[in-house]
Design a protein around this motif. Structure first.
Motif, PDB file in Angstrom:
ATOM      1  N   ALA A  49       0.842  -1.192   0.000  1.00 44.16           N
ATOM      2  CA  ALA A  49       0.000   0.000   0.000  1.00 44.16           C
ATOM      3  C   ALA A  49       0.873   1.235   0.000  1.00 44.16           C
ATOM      4  O   ALA A  49       1.991   1.203   0.539  1.00 44.16           O
ATOM      5  CB  ALA A  49      -0.928   0.023   1.211  1.00 44.16           C
ATOM      6  N   ASN A  58      -3.365   3.877  -2.098  1.00 47.66           N
ATOM      7  CA  ASN A  58      -3.423   2.882  -3.161  1.00 47.66           C
ATOM      8  C   ASN A  58      -3.059   1.537  -2.543  1.00 47.66           C
ATOM      9  O   ASN A  58      -2.171   1.471  -1.686  1.00 47.66           O
ATOM     10  CB  ASN A  58      -2.440   3.231  -4.272  1.00 47.66           C
ATOM     11  CG  ASN A  58      -2.486   2.234  -5.398  1.00 47.66           C
ATOM     12  OD1 ASN A  58      -3.523   1.980  -5.983  1.00 47.66           O
ATOM     13  ND2 ASN A  58      -1.335   1.651  -5.718  1.00 47.66           N
ATOM     14  N   TYR A  59      -3.741   0.471  -2.970  1.00 46.03           N
ATOM     15  CA  TYR A  59      -3.529  -0.836  -2.369  1.00 46.03           C
ATOM     16  C   TYR A  59      -3.308  -1.909  -3.430  1.00 46.03           C
ATOM     17  O   TYR A  59      -3.877  -1.845  -4.516  1.00 46.03           O
ATOM     18  CB  TYR A  59      -4.748  -1.241  -1.536  1.00 46.03           C
ATOM     19  CG  TYR A  59      -5.034  -0.327  -0.377  1.00 46.03           C
ATOM     20  CD1 TYR A  59      -5.884   0.759  -0.523  1.00 46.03           C
ATOM     21  CD2 TYR A  59      -4.448  -0.555   0.867  1.00 46.03           C
ATOM     22  CE1 TYR A  59      -6.151   1.613   0.551  1.00 46.03           C
ATOM     23  CE2 TYR A  59      -4.712   0.286   1.934  1.00 46.03           C
ATOM     24  CZ  TYR A  59      -5.554   1.370   1.767  1.00 46.03           C
ATOM     25  OH  TYR A  59      -5.806   2.205   2.826  1.00 46.03           O
ATOM     26  N   ASP A  61      -4.154  -5.461  -4.923  1.00 44.92           N
ATOM     27  CA  ASP A  61      -5.446  -6.152  -4.968  1.00 44.92           C
ATOM     28  C   ASP A  61      -5.575  -7.175  -3.848  1.00 44.92           C
ATOM     29  O   ASP A  61      -6.662  -7.395  -3.313  1.00 44.92           O
ATOM     30  CB  ASP A  61      -5.625  -6.834  -6.319  1.00 44.92           C
ATOM     31  CG  ASP A  61      -5.886  -5.846  -7.441  1.00 44.92           C
ATOM     32  OD1 ASP A  61      -5.734  -6.236  -8.612  1.00 44.92           O
ATOM     33  OD2 ASP A  61      -6.244  -4.678  -7.150  1.00 44.92           O
ATOM     34  N   LYS A  64      -6.744  -5.271  -0.586  1.00 51.45           N
ATOM     35  CA  LYS A  64      -7.861  -4.324  -0.624  1.00 51.45           C
ATOM     36  C   LYS A  64      -9.009  -4.817   0.245  1.00 51.45           C
ATOM     37  O   LYS A  64      -9.372  -5.991   0.202  1.00 51.45           O
ATOM     38  CB  LYS A  64      -8.347  -4.121  -2.061  1.00 51.45           C
ATOM     39  CG  LYS A  64      -7.513  -3.163  -2.864  1.00 51.45           C
ATOM     40  CD  LYS A  64      -8.075  -2.997  -4.264  1.00 51.45           C
ATOM     41  CE  LYS A  64      -7.213  -2.066  -5.084  1.00 51.45           C
ATOM     42  NZ  LYS A  64      -7.681  -1.951  -6.497  1.00 51.45           N
ATOM     43  N   GLY A  65      -9.550  -3.910   1.027  1.00 46.84           N
ATOM     44  CA  GLY A  65     -10.654  -4.259   1.913  1.00 46.84           C
ATOM     45  C   GLY A  65     -10.222  -4.860   3.235  1.00 46.84           C
ATOM     46  O   GLY A  65     -11.050  -5.033   4.140  1.00 46.84           O
TER      47      GLY A  65
END
Length: 115
Positions: A49, A58-59, A61, A64-65
């Motif tokens: 990240a 920005n992360y 994939d 993410k979350g």
């Protein structure tokens, strides 16, 4: 000399959480974009990240979350909140700050996710 000191790594069970911190010194922190990377055994270092000096995140994939990157400019520190950890998140995590040609790395902190 610029210093980046990471902390917060450790052993956690799958589904658990950890919060990594990276405290910086001898830099004008607000100038720098910051980020976290990781390197698992036998693999290349990869981006986890990033967060710009303007606060845009920005992360990867894969996180993410689950992961949240943040920074506190008053403390010259960048954080990585890691939730719902998976075995595949096991790696050495590195903090990075960059501004133009200036590019600095921390020493790394081990995160192990295992039951």
């Amino acid at each position: 000399q610029v210093q980046l000191v990471e902390s917060g790594g450790g052993l956690v069970q799958p589904g658990g959480s950890l919060r990594l911190s990276c405290a910086t010194s001898r830099v004008i922190f607000t100038f720098y974009n910051t980020g976290w990377y990781r390197q698992a055994p036998g693999k290349q270092r990869e981006l986890v990240a990033t967060i710009t000096r303007g606060g845009s995140a920005n992360y990867a994939d894969s996180v993410k979350g689950r992961f949240i990157i943040s920074r506190d400019n008053t403390k010259n520190t960048v954080y990585l909140q890691m939730n719902s950890l998976k075995v595949e998140d096991t790696a050495v995590y590195y903090c990075n700050i960059e501004f133009g040609k200036a590019d600095y790395w921390g020493q790394g902190t081990q995160v192990t996710v295992s039951s």
